[in-house]
Design an enzyme around this catalytic site. Structure first.
Site, PDB file in Angstrom:
ATOM      1  N   GLU A  81      57.808  25.159 -81.737  1.00  0.00           N
ATOM      2  CA  GLU A  81      56.787  25.431 -80.722  1.00  0.00           C
ATOM      3  C   GLU A  81      55.461  25.812 -81.360  1.00  0.00           C
ATOM      4  O   GLU A  81      55.424  26.470 -82.411  1.00  0.00           O
ATOM      5  CB  GLU A  81      57.214  26.554 -79.769  1.00  0.00           C
ATOM      6  CG  GLU A  81      58.226  26.156 -78.713  1.00  0.00           C
ATOM      7  CD  GLU A  81      59.641  26.483 -79.114  1.00  0.00           C
ATOM      8  OE1 GLU A  81      60.575  26.022 -78.427  1.00  0.00           O
ATOM      9  OE2 GLU A  81      59.828  27.187 -80.131  1.00  0.00           O
ATOM     10  N   THR A  82      54.397  25.414 -80.704  1.00  0.00           N
ATOM     11  CA  THR A  82      53.029  25.845 -81.003  1.00  0.00           C
ATOM     12  C   THR A  82      52.448  26.376 -79.707  1.00  0.00           C
ATOM     13  O   THR A  82      52.643  25.779 -78.645  1.00  0.00           O
ATOM     14  CB  THR A  82      52.187  24.674 -81.527  1.00  0.00           C
ATOM     15  OG1 THR A  82      52.768  24.169 -82.734  1.00  0.00           O
ATOM     16  CG2 THR A  82      50.753  25.101 -81.795  1.00  0.00           C
TER      17      THR A  82
END
Length: 275
Positions: A46-47
């Site tokens: 995830e970002t």
């Protein structure tokens, strides 16, 4: 223009032993394509992108992207983003801190075990249909008889969780393909430092990709196992062992019965990114 950036390791106090999340701290004005391109480039699970809140009840808003899609909620990005926001000078309006995300408002508080988020309500729960249990067992390379129980534990990511006899059985799982998000959990002997071993698998191009430490899964598994009396809070779960990580997830409940999921957070990379 340069935008402040952090990469934070979550569910650990030792750098590079937990689960990293990339955090862009000022994403105002970026397009969906720019967000998606950067999330694909970081190639992390995830970002996150921090934005002004759209409601006065929230301290900040976050969008959570994988390399291929956007998520309404995820656990380790919630804690990592809050850590980065506070470290960069964010000042909460009160206690707890309130994060706005696709799943709504999520409370985050400081605890002795690190930052903690309140587990969001399950979108789907209850028993898993028998044909699907058998299918999941096959994906994990297990006989159907190895699955002690199974339950839907969907809190945004659409987890289906299976309970195995013990932590050793969880550590021995070697899936090659999966076609849905699967959580696997098994207990350690009483008196062990950790109550359970947890593993999380999600499909990517037909291949089983294992997540090092998964806040959303631990939150939903906790709601299941506490409700059925298989565990009592507080407890600590271990995750990431097979990957050489040492994730530790601290689960507790408050006087209202809410489940809280806590863990250490440590910054590993600080700088600016051009987007």
């Amino acid at each position: 223009m340069p935008r402040p950036f952090r990469q934070v390791d979550v569910f650990t106090t030792t750098p590079y032993r937990g689960n990293p999340v990339a955090v862009v701290l000022d994403a105002d004005g970026l397009t969906d394509d720019q967000l998606a391109r950067f999330a694909q480039w970081t190639n992390l699970s995830e970002t996150t992108f921090v934005l002004p809140p759209t409601t006065p009840a929230a301290d900040y808003r976050v969008r959570i992207l994988t390399p291929t899609m956007e998520l309404p909620f995820a656990g380790h990005p919630t804690l990592g983003t809050c850590h980065a926001w506070l470290e960069a000078g964010g000042v909460p309006k009160g206690d707890p801190i309130v994060q706005e995300c696709g799943a709504g408002l999520v409370r985050v508080r400081r605890t002795a075990d690190g930052l903690a988020f309140a587990a969001p309500p399950l979108l789907r729960s209850g028993p898993v249909e028998e044909p699907l249990v058998a299918h999941v067992a096959g994906l994990l390379g297990l006989d159907r008889s190895a699955v002690v129980d199974a339950e839907w534990v969907d809190n945004g990511p659409g987890w289906v969780a299976v309970l195995l006899a013990d932590a050793d059985a969880v550590l021995a799982v070697r899936p090659t393909t999966v076609d849905l998000d699967i959580g696997v959990v098994g207990p350690y002997p009483p008196g062990s430092p950790c109550a359970v071993e947890v593993r999380a698998f999600s499909p990517q191009g037909g291949v089983a990709v294992e997540d090092p430490v998964t806040g959303s899964l631990n939150a939903s598994v906790a709601q299941w196992l506490l409700r059925t009396g298989r565990l009592a809070a507080p407890y600590v779960s271990s995750q990431g062992t097979v990957l050489g990580r040492a994730g530790r997830v601290h689960v507790s409940t408050d006087t209202d019965g809410a489940v809280w999921v806590a863990g250490g957070t440590v910054t590993c990379v600080t700088g600016d990114v051009e987007l």
